[in-house]
Design a protein around this motif. Sequence first.
Motif, PDB file in Angstrom:
ATOM      1  N   LEU A 114     -11.196  36.676   6.233  1.00 59.60           N
ATOM      2  CA  LEU A 114     -10.868  37.832   7.062  1.00 59.60           C
ATOM      3  C   LEU A 114      -9.937  37.551   7.911  1.00 59.60           C
ATOM      4  O   LEU A 114     -10.402  36.695   8.839  1.00 59.60           O
ATOM      5  CB  LEU A 114     -12.145  38.700   7.957  1.00 59.60           C
ATOM      6  CG  LEU A 114     -11.855  39.783   8.680  1.00 59.60           C
ATOM      7  CD1 LEU A 114     -11.127  40.980   7.915  1.00 59.60           C
ATOM      8  CD2 LEU A 114     -12.974  40.473   9.274  1.00 59.60           C
ATOM      9  N   VAL A 154      -7.225  38.338  11.051  1.00 57.98           N
ATOM     10  CA  VAL A 154      -6.904  39.390  12.006  1.00 57.98           C
ATOM     11  C   VAL A 154      -5.872  39.092  12.719  1.00 57.98           C
ATOM     12  O   VAL A 154      -6.018  38.077  13.524  1.00 57.98           O
ATOM     13  CB  VAL A 154      -8.079  39.947  12.794  1.00 57.98           C
ATOM     14  CG1 VAL A 154      -7.944  41.305  13.447  1.00 57.98           C
ATOM     15  CG2 VAL A 154      -9.306  40.122  11.986  1.00 57.98           C
ATOM     16  N   ASP A 161      -1.848  40.631  14.801  1.00 51.65           N
ATOM     17  CA  ASP A 161      -0.763  41.714  14.969  1.00 51.65           C
ATOM     18  C   ASP A 161       0.587  41.283  14.943  1.00 51.65           C
ATOM     19  O   ASP A 161       1.404  42.245  14.900  1.00 51.65           O
ATOM     20  CB  ASP A 161      -1.141  42.374  16.369  1.00 51.65           C
ATOM     21  CG  ASP A 161      -1.067  41.653  17.660  1.00 51.65           C
ATOM     22  OD1 ASP A 161      -0.995  40.294  17.445  1.00 51.65           O
ATOM     23  OD2 ASP A 161      -0.730  42.237  18.729  1.00 51.65           O
ATOM     24  N   SER A 166       1.818  36.684  10.377  1.00 54.67           N
ATOM     25  CA  SER A 166       0.609  36.888   9.442  1.00 54.67           C
ATOM     26  C   SER A 166       1.030  36.796   8.230  1.00 54.67           C
ATOM     27  O   SER A 166       0.367  36.222   7.300  1.00 54.67           O
ATOM     28  CB  SER A 166      -0.085  38.330   9.627  1.00 54.67           C
ATOM     29  OG  SER A 166       1.109  39.207   9.276  1.00 54.67           O
ATOM     30  N   ASP A 218      -8.230  38.983   3.307  1.00 53.15           N
ATOM     31  CA  ASP A 218      -8.344  40.139   3.446  1.00 53.15           C
ATOM     32  C   ASP A 218      -7.642  40.328   5.047  1.00 53.15           C
ATOM     33  O   ASP A 218      -8.317  39.940   5.985  1.00 53.15           O
ATOM     34  CB  ASP A 218      -9.768  40.588   3.633  1.00 53.15           C
ATOM     35  CG  ASP A 218      -9.780  42.356   3.694  1.00 53.15           C
ATOM     36  OD1 ASP A 218      -8.728  42.809   3.434  1.00 53.15           O
ATOM     37  OD2 ASP A 218     -10.863  42.771   3.057  1.00 53.15           O
ATOM     38  N   CYS A 274      -5.796  42.336   8.405  1.00 51.23           N
ATOM     39  CA  CYS A 274      -5.677  43.648   9.137  1.00 51.23           C
ATOM     40  C   CYS A 274      -5.036  43.326  10.638  1.00 51.23           C
ATOM     41  O   CYS A 274      -5.143  42.058  11.039  1.00 51.23           O
ATOM     42  CB  CYS A 274      -7.064  44.482   9.271  1.00 51.23           C
ATOM     43  SG  CYS A 274      -8.229  43.506   9.942  1.00 51.23           S
ATOM     44  N   GLU A 275      -4.455  44.464  11.022  1.00 52.67           N
ATOM     45  CA  GLU A 275      -3.614  44.127  12.318  1.00 52.67           C
ATOM     46  C   GLU A 275      -4.478  44.553  13.698  1.00 52.67           C
ATOM     47  O   GLU A 275      -3.910  44.184  14.631  1.00 52.67           O
ATOM     48  CB  GLU A 275      -2.508  45.037  12.379  1.00 52.67           C
ATOM     49  CG  GLU A 275      -1.730  44.672  10.958  1.00 52.67           C
ATOM     50  CD  GLU A 275      -0.216  45.688  11.028  1.00 52.67           C
ATOM     51  OE1 GLU A 275       0.255  46.172  12.017  1.00 52.67           O
ATOM     52  OE2 GLU A 275       0.136  45.800   9.771  1.00 52.67           O
ATOM     53  N   ASP A 276      -5.520  44.994  13.608  1.00 51.13           N
ATOM     54  CA  ASP A 276      -6.454  45.278  14.672  1.00 51.13           C
ATOM     55  C   ASP A 276      -7.769  45.013  14.773  1.00 51.13           C
ATOM     56  O   ASP A 276      -8.376  45.339  13.446  1.00 51.13           O
ATOM     57  CB  ASP A 276      -5.901  46.886  15.273  1.00 51.13           C
ATOM     58  CG  ASP A 276      -6.463  48.049  14.634  1.00 51.13           C
ATOM     59  OD1 ASP A 276      -7.674  48.126  14.588  1.00 51.13           O
ATOM     60  OD2 ASP A 276      -5.843  48.652  13.811  1.00 51.13           O
ATOM     61  N   VAL A 323     -10.476  48.138  13.126  1.00 51.22           N
ATOM     62  CA  VAL A 323     -10.209  47.898  11.547  1.00 51.22           C
ATOM     63  C   VAL A 323     -10.914  46.633  10.991  1.00 51.22           C
ATOM     64  O   VAL A 323     -11.729  46.761   9.785  1.00 51.22           O
ATOM     65  CB  VAL A 323      -8.750  48.019  10.883  1.00 51.22           C
ATOM     66  CG1 VAL A 323      -8.707  47.837   9.330  1.00 51.22           C
ATOM     67  CG2 VAL A 323      -8.062  49.390  11.384  1.00 51.22           C
ATOM     68  N   ALA A 324     -10.774  45.707  11.792  1.00 48.25           N
ATOM     69  CA  ALA A 324     -11.572  44.452  11.247  1.00 48.25           C
ATOM     70  C   ALA A 324     -12.958  44.670  11.334  1.00 48.25           C
ATOM     71  O   ALA A 324     -13.784  44.156  10.477  1.00 48.25           O
ATOM     72  CB  ALA A 324     -10.906  43.455  12.020  1.00 48.25           C
ATOM     73  N   LYS A 370     -14.168  46.672   8.467  1.00 45.42           N
ATOM     74  CA  LYS A 370     -14.269  45.714   7.140  1.00 45.42           C
ATOM     75  C   LYS A 370     -15.495  44.601   7.246  1.00 45.42           C
ATOM     76  O   LYS A 370     -16.107  44.457   6.301  1.00 45.42           O
ATOM     77  CB  LYS A 370     -12.700  44.706   7.318  1.00 45.42           C
ATOM     78  CG  LYS A 370     -11.538  45.514   6.649  1.00 45.42           C
ATOM     79  CD  LYS A 370     -10.403  44.738   6.806  1.00 45.42           C
ATOM     80  CE  LYS A 370      -9.473  45.372   6.288  1.00 45.42           C
ATOM     81  NZ  LYS A 370      -9.174  45.856   4.888  1.00 45.42           N
TER      82      LYS A 370
END
Length: 231
Positions: A8, A10, A12, A17, A32, A34-36, A39-40, A43
Amino acid sequence: MGKKARILYVEDDITLSFVTRDNLEIKGYTVDFCEDGIVALQKINTGTYDLCILDIMLPRMDGFTLAGEIRKNNPEIPILFLTARSSREDRITGFKLGGDDYITKPYNIEELVLKIEVFLKRRNIVSAIPSRSLTVSLGQFTFDPENQQLITGKTVLSLTRKENELLNLLVSHPDQILKREDILRKVWGSDHFFASRSLDVFISRLRKLLHTEPRIRIENVHNTGYRFKIS
């Protein structure tokens, strides 16, 4: 290294990224992204991961807060912080929240990959610390290293991976002086400066967990290390 891990990630900073994800996927990892932080957290609560890479400065939920939330239900998963901030206070805060290591931006992708592989190997191989298949009586506490738990009465305290390894090492050597460098190599796999500071944090955490049992002491041995005593 066999089957590659699911990570995972993470972050921004979209440009950074993209480069990092691309390189990790080339190495064979499943990433996997994500940006914030919100959301992380969703997940991590619904998926299965082998390692988390968290930027500290995230929108909606920062990396420190996210790490604290992850640790509530995932005491074992390695957490690696990415940060442009390199102050000692930030690092100590991260270790207190259960982070395993830091890498400072800008970073070399090979350095990141090496750190990832070290943590995954440590998670998957048999620990160098003597294993105990049975629970251990520590005064009012029962220590269950296999399940990473301290039990007192009806209260079950979940330990993080490092808390568990450190306590297991201490308990395995009662009344013996354990040198700092030996503890660091066995539990952290490194005796560098920030691992050493992390050791101090984790010793304090164990003392806090065990403070209601006056028969247990983790003694400082000046300029040498620590000694675990139970009377």
